[in-house]
Design a protein around this motif. Structure first.
Motif, PDB file in Angstrom:
ATOM      1  N   TYR A 499       0.830  -1.208   0.000  1.00  0.00           N
ATOM      2  CA  TYR A 499       0.000   0.000   0.000  1.00  0.00           C
ATOM      3  C   TYR A 499       0.860   1.251   0.000  1.00  0.00           C
ATOM      4  CZ  TYR A 499      -4.457  -2.287   1.138  1.00  0.00           C
ATOM      5  OH  TYR A 499      -5.610  -3.029   1.098  1.00  0.00           O
ATOM      6  N   LYS A 500       0.327   2.260  -0.664  1.00  0.00           N
ATOM      7  CA  LYS A 500       0.880   3.610  -0.546  1.00  0.00           C
ATOM      8  C   LYS A 500      -0.332   4.499  -0.286  1.00  0.00           C
ATOM      9  CE  LYS A 500       3.470   6.938  -3.306  1.00  0.00           C
ATOM     10  NZ  LYS A 500       4.046   7.208  -4.628  1.00  0.00           N
ATOM     11  N   LEU A 513      -2.748   0.423  -4.264  1.00  0.00           N
ATOM     12  CA  LEU A 513      -2.459  -0.942  -3.814  1.00  0.00           C
ATOM     13  C   LEU A 513      -1.850  -1.709  -4.963  1.00  0.00           C
ATOM     14  CD1 LEU A 513      -2.662  -3.517  -2.071  1.00  0.00           C
ATOM     15  CD2 LEU A 513      -5.076  -3.683  -2.719  1.00  0.00           C
ATOM     16  N   TYR A 514      -0.646  -2.231  -4.723  1.00  0.00           N
ATOM     17  CA  TYR A 514      -0.085  -3.202  -5.658  1.00  0.00           C
ATOM     18  C   TYR A 514      -0.182  -4.554  -4.975  1.00  0.00           C
ATOM     19  CZ  TYR A 514       2.978  -6.008  -8.526  1.00  0.00           C
ATOM     20  OH  TYR A 514       3.461  -7.022  -9.306  1.00  0.00           O
ATOM     21  N   LEU A 515      -0.892  -5.442  -5.623  1.00  0.00           N
ATOM     22  CA  LEU A 515      -1.182  -6.747  -5.034  1.00  0.00           C
ATOM     23  C   LEU A 515      -0.614  -7.842  -5.924  1.00  0.00           C
ATOM     24  CD1 LEU A 515      -2.905  -8.255  -2.808  1.00  0.00           C
ATOM     25  CD2 LEU A 515      -4.744  -8.316  -4.503  1.00  0.00           C
ATOM     26  N   VAL A 532     -11.614  -8.728  -5.850  1.00  0.00           N
ATOM     27  CA  VAL A 532     -12.385  -8.421  -4.639  1.00  0.00           C
ATOM     28  C   VAL A 532     -11.449  -7.855  -3.569  1.00  0.00           C
ATOM     29  CG1 VAL A 532     -13.688  -9.443  -2.726  1.00  0.00           C
ATOM     30  CG2 VAL A 532     -14.225 -10.086  -5.067  1.00  0.00           C
ATOM     31  N   GLY A 533     -10.263  -8.442  -3.485  1.00  0.00           N
ATOM     32  CA  GLY A 533      -9.274  -7.939  -2.520  1.00  0.00           C
ATOM     33  C   GLY A 533      -8.982  -6.469  -2.754  1.00  0.00           C
ATOM     34  N   GLY A 534      -8.737  -6.119  -4.012  1.00  0.00           N
ATOM     35  CA  GLY A 534      -8.443  -4.723  -4.337  1.00  0.00           C
ATOM     36  C   GLY A 534      -9.616  -3.820  -4.026  1.00  0.00           C
ATOM     37  N   PHE A 535     -10.801  -4.290  -4.376  1.00  0.00           N
ATOM     38  CA  PHE A 535     -11.995  -3.456  -4.171  1.00  0.00           C
ATOM     39  C   PHE A 535     -12.241  -3.201  -2.686  1.00  0.00           C
ATOM     40  CE2 PHE A 535     -16.832  -3.387  -4.014  1.00  0.00           C
ATOM     41  CZ  PHE A 535     -16.894  -2.022  -4.234  1.00  0.00           C
ATOM     42  N   LYS A 536     -12.238  -4.262  -1.908  1.00  0.00           N
ATOM     43  CA  LYS A 536     -12.543  -4.094  -0.481  1.00  0.00           C
ATOM     44  C   LYS A 536     -11.398  -3.374   0.241  1.00  0.00           C
ATOM     45  CE  LYS A 536     -16.624  -5.928  -0.381  1.00  0.00           C
ATOM     46  NZ  LYS A 536     -16.741  -6.746  -1.539  1.00  0.00           N
ATOM     47  N   GLY A 537     -10.162  -3.717  -0.130  1.00  0.00           N
ATOM     48  CA  GLY A 537      -9.012  -3.078   0.521  1.00  0.00           C
ATOM     49  C   GLY A 537      -9.002  -1.582   0.298  1.00  0.00           C
ATOM     50  N   LEU A 538      -9.431  -1.153  -0.892  1.00  0.00           N
ATOM     51  CA  LEU A 538      -9.399   0.280  -1.206  1.00  0.00           C
ATOM     52  C   LEU A 538     -10.731   0.978  -0.935  1.00  0.00           C
ATOM     53  CD1 LEU A 538      -7.261   0.061  -4.453  1.00  0.00           C
ATOM     54  CD2 LEU A 538      -6.573   1.165  -2.319  1.00  0.00           C
ATOM     55  N   THR A 539     -11.747   0.222  -0.540  1.00  0.00           N
ATOM     56  CA  THR A 539     -13.068   0.822  -0.304  1.00  0.00           C
ATOM     57  C   THR A 539     -13.372   0.993   1.179  1.00  0.00           C
ATOM     58  OG1 THR A 539     -13.850  -0.111  -2.387  1.00  0.00           O
ATOM     59  CG2 THR A 539     -15.542   0.560  -0.834  1.00  0.00           C
ATOM     60  N   LEU A 540     -12.685   0.237   2.022  1.00  0.00           N
ATOM     61  CA  LEU A 540     -12.924   0.360   3.458  1.00  0.00           C
ATOM     62  C   LEU A 540     -12.799   1.816   3.899  1.00  0.00           C
ATOM     63  CD1 LEU A 540     -13.338  -0.933   6.270  1.00  0.00           C
ATOM     64  CD2 LEU A 540     -10.895  -1.469   6.295  1.00  0.00           C
ATOM     65  N   TYR A 541     -11.796   2.524   3.357  1.00  0.00           N
ATOM     66  CA  TYR A 541     -11.642   3.955   3.661  1.00  0.00           C
ATOM     67  C   TYR A 541     -11.925   4.822   2.435  1.00  0.00           C
ATOM     68  CZ  TYR A 541     -10.045   2.261   8.076  1.00  0.00           C
ATOM     69  OH  TYR A 541     -10.012   1.621   9.284  1.00  0.00           O
ATOM     70  N   ASN A 542     -12.170   4.207   1.316  1.00  0.00           N
ATOM     71  CA  ASN A 542     -12.792   4.820   0.142  1.00  0.00           C
ATOM     72  C   ASN A 542     -12.212   6.181  -0.269  1.00  0.00           C
ATOM     73  OD1 ASN A 542     -14.780   4.372  -1.829  1.00  0.00           O
ATOM     74  ND2 ASN A 542     -16.206   5.774  -0.807  1.00  0.00           N
ATOM     75  N   PRO A 543     -10.908   6.299  -0.440  1.00  0.00           N
ATOM     76  CA  PRO A 543     -10.380   7.590  -0.902  1.00  0.00           C
ATOM     77  C   PRO A 543     -10.850   7.871  -2.331  1.00  0.00           C
ATOM     78  CG  PRO A 543      -8.669   5.911  -0.959  1.00  0.00           C
ATOM     79  CD  PRO A 543      -9.859   5.284  -0.299  1.00  0.00           C
ATOM     80  N   PRO A 544     -11.097   9.138  -2.650  1.00  0.00           N
ATOM     81  CA  PRO A 544     -11.612   9.444  -4.002  1.00  0.00           C
ATOM     82  C   PRO A 544     -10.585   9.216  -5.103  1.00  0.00           C
ATOM     83  CG  PRO A 544     -11.213  11.455  -2.739  1.00  0.00           C
ATOM     84  CD  PRO A 544     -11.018  10.327  -1.787  1.00  0.00           C
ATOM     85  N   ASN A 545      -9.338   9.152  -4.717  1.00  0.00           N
ATOM     86  CA  ASN A 545      -8.291   8.867  -5.692  1.00  0.00           C
ATOM     87  C   ASN A 545      -7.681   7.519  -5.309  1.00  0.00           C
ATOM     88  OD1 ASN A 545      -8.254  11.710  -6.903  1.00  0.00           O
ATOM     89  ND2 ASN A 545      -7.879  12.092  -4.723  1.00  0.00           N
ATOM     90  N   PHE A 548      -5.476   0.583  -8.278  1.00  0.00           N
ATOM     91  CA  PHE A 548      -5.266  -0.830  -7.955  1.00  0.00           C
ATOM     92  C   PHE A 548      -4.508  -1.476  -9.098  1.00  0.00           C
ATOM     93  CE2 PHE A 548      -7.145  -5.284  -8.015  1.00  0.00           C
ATOM     94  CZ  PHE A 548      -6.328  -5.757  -7.001  1.00  0.00           C
ATOM     95  N   ILE A 549      -3.379  -2.045  -8.769  1.00  0.00           N
ATOM     96  CA  ILE A 549      -2.589  -2.776  -9.757  1.00  0.00           C
ATOM     97  C   ILE A 549      -2.355  -4.166  -9.177  1.00  0.00           C
ATOM     98  CG2 ILE A 549      -0.455  -2.835 -11.116  1.00  0.00           C
ATOM     99  CD1 ILE A 549      -0.197   0.197 -10.396  1.00  0.00           C
ATOM    100  N   CYS A 550      -2.549  -5.159 -10.003  1.00  0.00           N
ATOM    101  CA  CYS A 550      -2.455  -6.513  -9.462  1.00  0.00           C
ATOM    102  C   CYS A 550      -1.884  -7.478 -10.492  1.00  0.00           C
ATOM    103  CB  CYS A 550      -3.852  -6.973  -9.041  1.00  0.00           C
ATOM    104  SG  CYS A 550      -3.922  -8.673  -8.497  1.00  0.00           S
ATOM    105  N   ASP A 551      -0.980  -8.310 -10.046  1.00  0.00           N
ATOM    106  CA  ASP A 551      -0.519  -9.428 -10.866  1.00  0.00           C
ATOM    107  C   ASP A 551      -0.910 -10.712 -10.167  1.00  0.00           C
ATOM    108  OD1 ASP A 551       0.901  -8.205 -13.084  1.00  0.00           O
ATOM    109  OD2 ASP A 551       2.281  -7.431 -11.569  1.00  0.00           O
ATOM    110  N   VAL A 552      -1.590 -11.555 -10.917  1.00  0.00           N
ATOM    111  CA  VAL A 552      -1.938 -12.877 -10.397  1.00  0.00           C
ATOM    112  C   VAL A 552      -0.999 -13.869 -11.073  1.00  0.00           C
ATOM    113  CG1 VAL A 552      -3.750 -14.573 -10.027  1.00  0.00           C
ATOM    114  CG2 VAL A 552      -4.326 -12.136 -10.175  1.00  0.00           C
TER     115      VAL A 552
END
Ligand code: FES
Length: 967
Positions: A499-500, A513-515, A532-545, A548-552
Motif C-alpha cells: 500500500y501507498k 495498492l499493488y497486489l 475483490v481484494g483490491g476493491f474491499k481493501g481500497l473501499t474500506l476507507y474509500n479515498p476518491p483517488n 489498484f494494480i495486481c498481478d496474479v
C-alpha cells in the motif's frame, strides 16, 4: 477373513472382517453411517465411537481388536421421539452447523457425562478436544454439553435464546449486560446480543433464534451426506497424483494396473479428449483462463492429477495406482510468486491451447489495473505519504468432510452426480463439455455438505468420477484423502500487499495498492479473488483517488481458489494494520482516525464500477451501516480505552494487549448472482420451499425457510425446505460470495409474496369478497374485515380440489444491482509471552452489522466459526513448501487448527440495521466474520510489545524474532 462378534448399540452382531479392516471401515460398511471419516490417522476425531464406554478413534483400531467388545454409535443414543439429552441440547443450542463432527462430539460428551454429571467448563472442553470442528468456535457445543448435563441432573432449563435489546439513539448510553464485560476472565459461552433500533419493523418468524430445520436429523446421525448412501454395484475410484511439482510425463504404462483382478478402468491423458476448462464454479461465462484438462501429459504441482482408476474395492484401486508406471521429465520448479514473474524463469503453462493467460512466459495469468480520480496529483498534494508491505500465507479450508462424489446412470441413462458441492448448477454446466453429454442428460444432486468454506465451489472430483462412470457404465465413488485435501484441492491465495497512502488534513485522500496473488498451478478463482481484494481493501476507507494494480501469478504449488474472505480479508488486513501504523506515527487516536475516514452511508464506493468481478460493475453507494455503533459497543464491552491506557509502558515477561479492526464485506455479486425459489402449497396448508441455494452448514435452509414463513404467516415448521437438485429445484448460483441470505433470500421473499397474493385471491373467491385488501393473512389464517376466517388448510383444499382448481405456487428469481456491505468491529485481547513469542488469546469479540439478523443463534454460530478460522490464519495456519514444491505440512498434525480447549472466550453482538435492498433489511454475515481477527491481532501485538508485525501467521518464532529486533 475372520469372524468377530461386536455388541453394537446393545445388539450382538457378527461380521466377517479382513485383518486390515479398521473398526471405522466395518461400522460404515455395516450401516452405522453416523460414524464419519475425515483423516484416517486419528487427528480429526470425527470417527469417534464409544468402545466399552470410552471414546476411541475408530479409524485407528483394527476391527479384530474390538472383537467381543461393546460399541456405541450415535444411532444407539436416541431417536426422534426420545432423543438423548445431549442430542436435544445440540439441537436447541445451535451447536450443529454442517453436522459432520456432531456424532463424534456428542459421543465424546456422552462418555464425560456418564462418569461426571456436573463437569466444569474446562472438563467439557477437554472432553470435546479429540474432535475437530471447523465450522463453529466450539461455543455452542460447550453450552450444549452443559445444558444436557443440567437437564440430566433434573434442573429446569430456560428456552435457549439470544438476548434482544433496543439500541439507544446514543450508543454511548448503551447498557450492556454485566457479563459482557468479561471482568471475571472466564470464557464461558454467552448468548449473542441483538441490538435493534426502535424504528425497525416488528417481525414474527424472522429475527427469532429458530431451531435449524436440519438439526434433528444431524443430531440423530441419519445418513444424509454424500457418502452415506451407495448405489448397487458401485466401484471405488482413486486418483494417482504427482510426486513432482513440475514435470512432463514422458511415458505412462498402465498395463499392470489394468490387468489386476478387480480393476475396471485405468485412465490417463491418453484416454480422454483434451478439453480445456477452469475448475472454479462461477457463473457463465466462466472467468478465464481455461488452463486445465481432465488429465494432462504435464504436472504442475505436487498432488496434480496423473491417472484415475475404478475397481471393486478401494484397496484394489490403491493397489492399481501403485502398479501404474510413470516416467517423468523433471522441470525447474518455481514456488516464489515474485520469482515466478522474472525473465527466463521456468514457464508453468507452456502449452499452446490454454485460453486467457495474460503473459505465460512470466507466469502472469492476470494483470489488473483500475484507477479513479487523479492519483498522482493527490499524492503530490498530500501532507503525508506512507508505504507498507504485508504478506499473507496459503491457508487450507479443512472442512471435515473431504471432497466426495458418486456418479451413476439412472434408469433413463441420464448421468446422476451426487456430490458434496456448493455449486450444483455450475457443476452441471461445466461438466457437460468435458464428458460430452448435453446438460439435459446430467442431474446433479447436492445432499448434506460437511463444510466447504469455498473449497467446494470447485469442480475437483466430479469430472474424474463421471469419466470413470462413462467408461465403465457403473456407479463410481471418489473421495479425496486428507493429504489430497492439502495437495490437490484448493487454498486461500497467498498475497503480497503493498500500500501507498496519502493523508491530507487527517483524511485519506489517495491510496494505491499493488497486489501480487499466488494462484498456484492453475488460474481458478485468481481473477475474482484478487479483484475483490483490491476493491474491499481500497473501499474500506474509500479515498476518491485510488489505484489498484495486481498481478496474479502461477507457481508450482497447489492451486488457490475460493476461501471465505475471498481476497477481502487479506487486503483489509494490510489496510487496517497500515491505518493504525499511520495513526501511531502521526500521534493521533487510531479509532478517531479510522472513524473520520471509513466508508459512510451515502458515499459512492469509488471503485465499484471498475472492479466488478471480471465484468463491468455498477456504481454503488452504501445505504446502511452500523459501523459507528459496532465500534462504540465493542469499545465499551472491552473497556478498550481504559486498557490501552493501562497497558502503556508495560515491562516484564508477560504483557497484555488489546487490538481492534474495522471491516466491511459484500452481499453477493451485484448484477450477476442470481437465485431462484419455488414455493407450492400442500393440502394441509403447509408449503414446499424448493431452492437451489446450498446450505453447507451455514443454516441457509433455515433462514430461507424463515423468510418464507414470515411472508406466508405460518410457523417455520410449516415450510418444508428442499435443497438442491438440478432436476427439481430452480437455478441458484450456489453458496458463495456471501450471497445466500441476500440474493437467494430476495428470491424466496418474492416467491412467497406471490404465493401470499394467490392465497388471498382464492380466499376472496371463497368468501365472495371483491377486494383482497379487505383480507389479512396471519397465524395460518386469512381473516376478513367482517370477522370471517379461513384456515390455510381450507384454502389449500379448496384450490386443489373444489373451487377454480389450481396449484397455488410460484417461482421467483432475484438479482440485485448492488452488493451492500455488512460492517463490523473486531476486538482481540491477548497476553504475550515476550520470551517465547507465544500468544495467549483471552477474548475475541465481534460486533457485527449484517442488516436484519434473520436467525441470531445461527448467525452467531457463523461469526464464532469465522473468528476461529481467522484466529488460525492470524497465529498458526500456513501451508508450507520446500524449494522443490514439496508440501511440508499436508496433515492435521503439522497444520494446526484450534481445538475446543485452545479457544478463547468468543462473543458476538449484533447491531441491526435496515438495509433497504435486502430481504427484511438483511445483508450478509458468513464472510465478514473472518475478516477482522488478523489486523486486530496485529494491533493487540503492537499494543503489548510496540512491534508491528507485517507477515502472517504470527507464529512464536516470527514474534520472537521481531521482539529480538525491537526490545
Ligand atoms: Fe463441526 Fe461442521 S459442525 S465440522
Amino acid at each position: 477373513m475372520k469372524q468377530i462378534k461386536l455388541t453394537i448399540n446393545d445388539k450382538i452382531r457378527k461380521f466377517e472382517v479382513n485383518e486390515k479392516d479398521s473398526l471405522l471401515d466395518v461400522l460404515r460398511r455395516e450401516g452405522y453411517k453416523s460414524v464419519k471419516s475425515g483423516c484416517d490417522n486419528g487427528t480429526c476425531g470425527v470417527c469417534t465411537v464409544l468402545l466399552n464406554g470410552k471414546p476411541v478413534k475408530s479409524c485407528l483400531i483394527k476391527a479384530i481388536e474390538a472383537n467381543n467388545m461393546s460399541i456405541i454409535t450415535l444411532e444407539g443414543l436416541g431417536d426422534a421421539e426420545t432423543p438423548d439429552p445431549l442430542q436435544k441440547a445440540f439441537i436447541e443450542t445451535g451447536a450443529i452447523q454442517c453436522g459432520y463432527c456432531t456424532p463424534a462430539q456428542i459421543l465424546s460428551a456422552k462418555a464425560l457425562l456418564n462418569k461426571n454429571p456436573d463437569p466444569t467448563e474446562d472438563e467439557v472442553r477437554k472432553a470435546l478436544n479429540g474432535v475437530l470442528c471447523r465450522c463453529s468456535g466450539y461455543v455452542r457445543g460447550v453450552d450444549a454439553v452443559k445444558r444436557a448435563a443440567a437437564e440430566m441432573r433434573g434442573e429446569s432449563l430456560k428456552q435457549y435464546q439470544h438476548i434482544a435489546l433496543t439500541l439507544p439513539e446514543n450508543t454511548q448510553d448503551i447498557d450492556l449486560p454485566p457479563e459482557y464485560y468479561r471482568k471475571d476472565g472466564k470464557k464461558n459461552p454467552l448468548p449473542p446480543i441483538v441490538y435493534t433500533p426502535k424504528e425497525m419493523d416488528n417481525v414474527a418468524v424472522v429475527g427469532k433464534s429458530e431451531i435449524k430445520v436440519d438439526a434433528k436429523k444431524l443430531a440423530l446421525g441419519k445418513p444424509v451426506f454424500t457418502d452415506d448412501v451407495h448405489p448397487e454395484g458401485m466401484l471405488y475410484g482413486a486418483l494417482l497424483t504427482s510426486p513432482h511439482a513440475h514435470a512432463r510425463i514422458k511415458n505412462i504404462d498402465v498395463t499392470k494396473a489394468r490387468s489386476l483382478p478387480g480393476v475396471h478402468a485405468v485412465l490417463t491423458y491418453k484416454d480422454l479428449p483434451r478439453v480445456k476448462f477452469a475448475s472454479g464454479g462461477q457463473s457463465y461465462p466462466q472467468p478465464l483462463p481455461y488452463d486445465q484438462v481432465c488429465l494432462d501429459d504435464k504436472v504442475r504441482h505436487v498432488g496434480d492429477r496423473v491417472a484415475i482408476v475404478a475397481a471393486d474395492t478401494l484397496e484394489i484401486a490403491y493397489q492399481a495406482l501403485n502398479l501404474i508406471e510413470v516416467e517423468y521429465e523433471l522441470l525447474p520448479v518455481v514456488v516464489d510468486m515474485e520469482q515466478a514473474m522474472s525473465d527466463g524463469v521456468s514457464v508453468i503453462h507452456d502449452e499452446e491451447d490454454s485460453i486467457g493467460i495474460r503473459d505465460a512466459q512470466h507466469n502472469i495469468v492476470h494483470h489488473i489495473d483500475a484507477e479513479v480520480g487523479n492519483v498522482d496529483q493527490a499524492f503530490s498534494e498530500a501532507d503525508f505519504v506512507f508505504e507498507g508491505e504485508y504478506r499473507t500465507p496459503k491457508q487450507q479450508h479443512v472442512h471435515l468432510e473431504p471432497h466426495v462424489c458418486i456418479t451413476y446412470f439412472d434408469e433413463d441413462d441420464r448421468l446422476v452426480v451426487r456430490t458434496s458441492t456448493q455449486v450444483p448448477f455450475h457443476i452441471r454446466r461445466m461438466l457437460s463439455p468435458l464428458i460430452n453429454l448435453p446438460v439435459k442428460q446430467i442431474r446433479v444432486i447436492k445432499p448434506r455438505i460437511g463444510g466447504g468454506f469455498g473449497n467446494k465451489q470447485e469442480m475437483l472430483l466430479e469430472d474424474l468420477c463421471a469419466q470413470l462412470t462413462m467408461f465403465t457404465r457403473r456407479p463410481v465413488r471418489m473421495e479425496y484423502t486428507r493429504t489430497q485435501e492439502f495437495t490437490s484441492s484448493r487454498s486461500r491465495h497467498a498475497n503480497i500487499i503493498r500500500y501507498k497512502v496519502g493523508i491530507k488534513d487527517r483524511k485519506m485522500t489517495v491510496a494505491q495498492l499493488y497486489l501480487i496473488g499466488d494462484t498456484g498451478a492453475y488460474g481458478s478463482h485468481g481473477l475474482t479473488v484478487n479483484m475483490v481484494g483490491g476493491f474491499k481493501g481500497l473501499t474500506l476507507y474509500n479515498p476518491p483517488n485510488a489505484r489498484f494494480i495486481c498481478d496474479v501469478v502461477y507457481t508450482n504449488t497447489p492451486p488457490a481458489g475460493a476461501f471465505r474472505g475471498y481476497g477481502a480479508m487479506q487486503c483489509q488486513y494490510g489496510m487496517e494494520v497500515m491505518m493504525e501504523e499511520i495513526a501511531n506515527h502521526l500521534g493521533i487516536d487510531v479509532v478517531e482516525f479510522k472513524r473520520e475516514n471509513w466508508l459512510k452511508i451515502g458515499e459512492t464506493m469509488y471503485l465499484s464500477e471498475q472492479l466488478g468481478e471480471g465484468r463491468k460493475g455498477v456504481k454503488q453507494a452504501m445505504q446502511s451501516s452500523g459501523m459507528q455503533q459496532c465500534v462504540e459497543i465493542g469499545m465499551q464491552a472491552t473497556q478498550f480505552k481504559e486498557k490501552r491506557d493501562l497497558y502503556q509502558n508495560q515491562d516484564g515477561r508477560y504483557r497484555k494487549g488489546i487490538g481492534m479492526a474495522v471491516v466491511i464485506h459484500g452481499s453477493g455479486i451485484a448484477n450477476l448472482d442470481m437465485g431462484a425459489a419455488t414455493i407450492k402449497m400442500n393440502d394441509d396448508g403447509s408449503f414446499n420451499l424448493l431452492i437451489g441455494a446450498t446450505d453447507l452448514g451455514t443454516g441457509s435452509d433455515t433462514i430461507l425457510g424463515q423468510i418464507a414463513a414470515e411472508v406466508l404467516g405460518v410457523p417455520l415448521d410449516d415450510i418444508i425446505v428442499y435443497s438442491s437438485d438440478t432436476d427439481f429445484t430452480p437455478f441458484d448460483k450456489g453458496a458463495y460470495a456471501s450471497s445466500t441470505t441476500y440474493v437467494s433470500g430476495g428470491a424466496v421473499k418474492k416467491a412467497a409474496q406471490e404465493v401470499r397474493n394467490q392465497i388471498l385471491e382464492h380466499a376472496a373467491l371463497m368468501l365472495e369478497i371483491p377486494d383482497v385488501d379487505l383480507l389479512e393473512l396471519k397465524n395460518k389464517q386469512v381473516i376478513s374485515q367482517d370477522g370471517r376466517q379461513l384456515t390455510l388448510e381450507e384454502i389449500a383444499l379448496s384450490s386443489i380440489h373444489q373451487l377454480n382448481q389450481h396449484q397455488i405456487g410460484a417461482t421467483a428469481s432475484h438479482v440485485s444491482p448492488v452488493s451492500p456491505p455488512p460492517t463490523a468491529a473486531q476486538f482481540v485481547e491477548i497476553v504475550l509471552d515476550t520470551q517465547t513469542g507465544e500468544v495467549q488469546v483471552e477474548r475475541l469479540l465481534m460486533v457485527v452489522d449484517c442488516g436484519r439478523v434473520i436467525n441470531p443463534i445461527t448467525a452467531s454460530g457463523q461469526v464464532e466459526g469465522g473468528m476461529l478460522q481467522a484466529l488460525g490464519f492470524a497465529l498458526t495456519e500456513e501451508m508450507l513448501f520446500d524449494e522443490k514444491g514439496n508440501p511440508l505440512n499436508p496433515n492435521l498434525s503439522d497444520y494446526k487448527i484450534f481445538r475446543a480447549n485452545e479457544t478463547p472466550a468468543m462473543d458476538v453482538i449484533f447491531v441491526q440495521t435496515d438495509e433497504p435492498t435486502g430481504p427484511f433489511g438483511a445483508k450478509s454475515v458468513a464472510e465478514i466474520s473472518i475478516d477482522g481477527v488478523s489486523p486486530a491481532m496485529a494491533s493487540a501485538l503492537h499494543d503489548a510489545s510496540g512491534v508491528w508485525m507485517r507477515e502472517l501467521p504470527y507464529t512464536p518464532e516470527r514474534i520472537k524474532a521481531a521482539l529480538q529486533n525491537h526490545l
